[in-house]
Motif scaffolding. Structure first.
Motif, short mmCIF file in Angstrom:
data_model
loop_
_atom_site.label_atom_id
_atom_site.label_comp_id
_atom_site.label_asym_id
_atom_site.label_seq_id
_atom_site.Cartn_x
_atom_site.Cartn_y
_atom_site.Cartn_z
N HIS A 404 26.20 31.20 30.30
CA HIS A 404 26.36 29.67 30.25
C HIS A 404 25.52 29.16 31.46
CE1 HIS A 404 30.11 30.04 28.28
NE2 HIS A 404 30.12 28.74 28.24
N GLY A 405 24.92 30.07 32.22
CA GLY A 405 23.87 29.47 33.47
C GLY A 405 24.85 28.74 34.31
N GLY A 406 24.08 27.57 34.99
CA GLY A 406 24.79 27.02 35.93
C GLY A 406 26.16 26.05 35.35
N MET A 407 26.37 25.90 34.08
CA MET A 407 27.43 25.33 33.62
C MET A 407 28.61 26.50 33.79
SD MET A 407 27.03 22.42 32.91
CE MET A 407 28.44 21.98 32.26
N GLY A 408 28.18 27.70 33.65
CA GLY A 408 29.36 28.72 33.67
C GLY A 408 30.09 28.73 35.18
N PHE A 409 29.35 28.14 36.10
CA PHE A 409 30.02 28.09 37.29
C PHE A 409 31.10 26.67 37.52
CE2 PHE A 409 29.84 27.85 41.93
CZ PHE A 409 30.01 28.97 42.60
N ILE A 410 30.93 25.93 36.60
CA ILE A 410 31.49 24.68 36.44
C ILE A 410 32.59 24.85 35.78
CG2 ILE A 410 31.35 22.09 35.76
CD1 ILE A 410 29.46 23.12 38.09
N GLU A 411 33.79 24.74 36.38
CA GLU A 411 35.17 25.04 35.97
C GLU A 411 35.54 24.15 34.36
OE1 GLU A 411 37.51 27.03 36.24
OE2 GLU A 411 36.98 27.86 38.36
N GLU A 412 34.96 23.22 34.25
CA GLU A 412 35.18 22.42 33.08
C GLU A 412 34.88 23.20 31.79
OE1 GLU A 412 35.84 19.23 36.14
OE2 GLU A 412 34.24 21.15 35.74
N THR A 413 33.81 24.09 31.98
CA THR A 413 33.59 24.75 30.61
C THR A 413 34.40 25.74 30.23
OG1 THR A 413 32.14 26.42 31.74
CG2 THR A 413 31.07 24.33 31.22
N GLY A 414 35.27 26.12 31.09
CA GLY A 414 36.17 27.36 30.94
C GLY A 414 35.58 28.63 30.93
N ALA A 415 34.42 28.73 31.12
CA ALA A 415 33.90 30.11 31.32
C ALA A 415 34.36 30.91 32.17
CB ALA A 415 32.20 30.25 31.29
N ALA A 416 34.55 30.24 33.44
CA ALA A 416 34.86 31.12 34.67
C ALA A 416 36.61 31.75 34.62
CB ALA A 416 34.95 30.32 36.02
N GLN A 417 37.36 30.97 33.72
CA GLN A 417 38.72 31.36 33.65
C GLN A 417 38.90 32.65 33.26
OE1 GLN A 417 41.06 28.51 31.39
NE2 GLN A 417 42.93 30.19 31.14
N TYR A 418 38.11 33.01 32.20
CA TYR A 418 38.07 34.46 31.75
C TYR A 418 37.95 35.56 32.90
CZ TYR A 418 37.84 32.38 26.75
OH TYR A 418 38.17 31.73 25.81
N LEU A 419 37.09 35.06 33.62
CA LEU A 419 36.87 36.37 34.77
C LEU A 419 37.90 36.26 35.80
CD1 LEU A 419 35.00 38.38 36.11
CD2 LEU A 419 33.83 36.46 37.21
N ARG A 420 38.35 35.05 36.08
CA ARG A 420 39.59 34.80 37.01
C ARG A 420 40.79 35.29 36.49
NH1 ARG A 420 41.14 30.41 37.40
NH2 ARG A 420 40.05 29.06 36.06
N ASP A 421 41.27 35.13 35.28
CA ASP A 421 42.34 35.66 34.69
C ASP A 421 42.26 37.42 34.65
OD1 ASP A 421 43.21 33.57 34.48
OD2 ASP A 421 43.08 33.18 32.12
N VAL A 422 41.34 38.00 34.32
CA VAL A 422 41.13 39.41 33.98
C VAL A 422 40.95 39.97 34.95
CG1 VAL A 422 38.59 39.55 33.47
CG2 VAL A 422 40.33 40.90 32.05
N ARG A 423 40.39 39.67 36.25
CA ARG A 423 40.12 40.52 37.27
C ARG A 423 41.15 41.13 38.06
NH1 ARG A 423 39.06 43.90 40.06
NH2 ARG A 423 37.76 43.92 41.93
N VAL A 424 42.55 40.78 37.82
CA VAL A 424 43.81 41.52 38.15
C VAL A 424 43.95 42.77 37.60
CG1 VAL A 424 45.41 40.29 36.87
CG2 VAL A 424 46.10 41.39 39.30
N THR A 425 43.52 42.93 36.08
CA THR A 425 43.89 43.81 35.15
C THR A 425 43.30 45.32 35.79
OG1 THR A 425 41.88 43.56 33.86
CG2 THR A 425 43.85 42.48 33.36
#
Length: 570
Positions: A404-425
């Motif tokens: 996603h490039g810079g947009m991946g760092f923007i929460e509205e795209t939803g890309a970051a949620q996958y990383l935040r959600d999965v990190r605890v696994t």
């Protein structure tokens, strides 16, 4: 976030790669016919695409909260949960004796992966209940089974497991929760537990907690721990609900991700509980649920990886940026480096999914046949699946942000949620380091016999297709032989030397095993198609990592301890 259930991939793996046909041929799982498997995957896929996927972002943006002692769940979660239980998706593998479907764990695993890709926070709830059902089936008294399992299967009640305490993280034996006999067959449970996934909710009638505690005569450490069923509301003998139990949610954790899943601090103040299994044998009973969860958590990692991959692929096909030396659509998917990331993401998801389903097949075969060899394979693959599945989820979600490039760092795209959600696994249900130590320790107590049997299969398969796929087959065979040599060295090492290289060894094992499954996919395809092309990506670009990993695995612990505490702090 839009989600497409990867039904074709599941069907291909079942038919050609992981040996599901062996499961379907057993008497226990004879009902897992191709038509049944196809119907279940299709219906579960529809649920995930249309009902659960729309809950992914609301769960993140509107977390579960605690109001005046009551847990309020994310918008839409109650309806999503209702759809899960009405479809019978909680109880696919549960015993028909209590209302379950009695179908293979491999099929349950596929459904769980789809639910996790659609909405990981909500999927964690039925995953916990599935593990509790299995623990009760194996260890509970007939009375507890009859009272609790039908309600768990129906989804009227849901289940949790309570291990961790503030002073006792992975060292469960340091727990302080006490169980005092009440004189009527029940026990008074007192203590505090932390990190309790789905410790409460506002959409089930009851929450059933499996709690580890120590009886007055319990020895120190894990050998003195017992397991108790401690319900939020005490049921009457007929299953109707009686008095509220003496337990409460003290607080909900503020987490990096999985915001829709309430992670509770639980306080038990003389709460009434009932013994599950034998006194002082609680860890053995709880391990049934934990092993189920370890399979499931590895699959949660794959869930996030699949979701992140689909999200990144859609963006890469749509985003117009720059020029490339090759003709194409003008989207960033034409760029070689973006194409590399997407290919690696897809190859990693395939490897992890094949390992997970192979582990589930081994569990099913052990259950259906009573075979010690299948049981040993299931035990061997459980830590490999848990670690590689979760590491794949983290790596692929991270790569998805990069696509996603810079947009991946923007929460509205939803890309970051996958990383935040999965990190605890990679942390819960036993950190990946603990999984690795389990692999090289407990799982190698047979002298590596189960590992050597699997390595032999990999080598034989590669040897059989050297004429058709000379480069790929030779690479897989050579890697398997290197893994064999490293395993021979490992089983002769001092235990701390094993532990020092355990994480690297475990990842190398997964690298070789994943490449083996990619080769099998190419063999099944039978021509130079997309699965063969993907296999080349995995074997040419990813498999070579095993060389460096095995070098680390052989290194031992000496240089680590040559650094003193003061050296590390300097």
């Amino acid at each position: 976030m839009p989600y497409r259930a990867p039904l074709t991939d599941f069907q291909f793996l079942f038919d050609h790669v992981v040996g599901f046909d062996q499961v379907a041929k057993t008497e226990m799982f004879a009902e897992a016919t191709p038509d049944t498997v196809e119907a279940i995957l299709s219906e579960a896929g529809k649920l995930c695409e249309t009902v659960l996927a729309p809950l992914q972002r609301p769960g993140d943006l509107h977390p579960a909260r605690l109001e005046n002692g009551v847990v309020r769940c994310s918008p839409g979660f109650a309806d999503g949960y209702r759809a899960i239980v009405e479809g019978g998706w909680v109880s696919i593998a549960a015993s028909p004796e209590f209302g379950g479907m009695g179908l293979p764990m491999a099929l349950t695993s596929a459904v769980n992966e789809m639910m996790g890709s659609a909405c990981l926070s909500l999927q964690l709830n039925p995953l916990m209940t599935q593990g509790q059902i299995e623990a009760l089936e194996h260890h509970a008294s007939d009375e507890i089974k009859a009272l609790y399992i039908p309600k768990l299967i129906s989804g009227e009640w849901c289940g949790t497991m309570n291990l961790t305490e503030p002073q006792a993280g992975s060292d469960v034996g340091a727990l302080r929760t006490k169980a005092e006999p009440n004189g009527d067959g029940s026990y008074a449970i007192s203590g505090q537990k932390i990190y309790i996934s789905w410790g409460d909710n506002d959409f089930t009638e009851n929450v059933c907690h499996l709690v580890l505690a120590r009886l007055p005569d319990g020895a120190p450490g894990t050998k003195g721990i017992s397991l108790f069923m401690v319900p939020k509301v005490i049921p009457n003998a007929d299953g109707s609900l009686g008095a509220r139990n003496s337990l409460q949610v003290v607080s909900l954790e503020h987490k990096m991700g999985l915001h829709g899943s309430p992670t509770a601090v639980m306080q038990y103040d003389g709460a009434k509980g009932w013994l599950v299994g034998e006194p002082h044998k609680g860890m053995a009973a709880m391990f049934t649920m934990m092993n189920n969860a370890r399979l499931g958590v590895g699959i949660q990692g794959i869930s996030a990886a699949e979701g992140a991959y689909q999200h990144a692929l859609a963006y890469a096909k749509d985003r117009k940026q720059g020029k490339t030396p090759v003709a194409g659509s003008g989207a960033i998917i034409d760029h070689a480096d973006v194409r590399r990331m997407l290919a690696v993401m897809k190859a990693e998801v395939f490897s992890a999914r094949a390992i997970a389903l192979s582990c589930a097949v081994a569990i099913d075969m052990a259950k259906a046949t009573g075979s010690a060899e299948w049981a040993a394979r299931a035990a061997l693959l459980t830590p490999v699946n848990k670690s590689f599945g979760t590491e794949t989820g983290i790596a692929v979600a991270d790569m998805g942000i990069q696509v996603h490039g810079g947009m991946g760092f923007i929460e509205e795209t939803g890309a970051a949620q996958y990383l935040r959600d999965v990190r605890v696994t990679a942390i819960y249900e036993g950190t990946n380091g603990i999984q690795a130590m389990d692999l090289v320790g407990r799982k190698m107590m047979d002298g590596g016999e189960a590992a050597f049997r699997l390595i032999e299969e990999i080598e034989q398969n590669a040897h059989s297709v050297r004429a058709q796929y000379p480069n790929m087959a030779t690479a897989v065979w050579n890697a398997a032989e290197s893994l064999r040599e490293a395993t021979e060295l490992l089983v002769g090492q001092d235990m701390n030397d094993r532990f020092a290289g355990a994480v690297a060894y475990q990842r190398a094992f997964a690298r070789v095993l994943g490449s083996h499954f990619h080769l099998r996919a190419a063999m099944a395809e039978g021509h130079d198609g997309p699965r063969t092309a993907l296999a080349r990506v995995a074997i040419k670009r990813l498999l070579p990592e095993h060389i460096a990993l095995l070098a680390q695995a052989r290194a031992g612990a000496a240089e680590l301890y040559a650094l003193t505490d003061e050296d590390l702090a300097a």
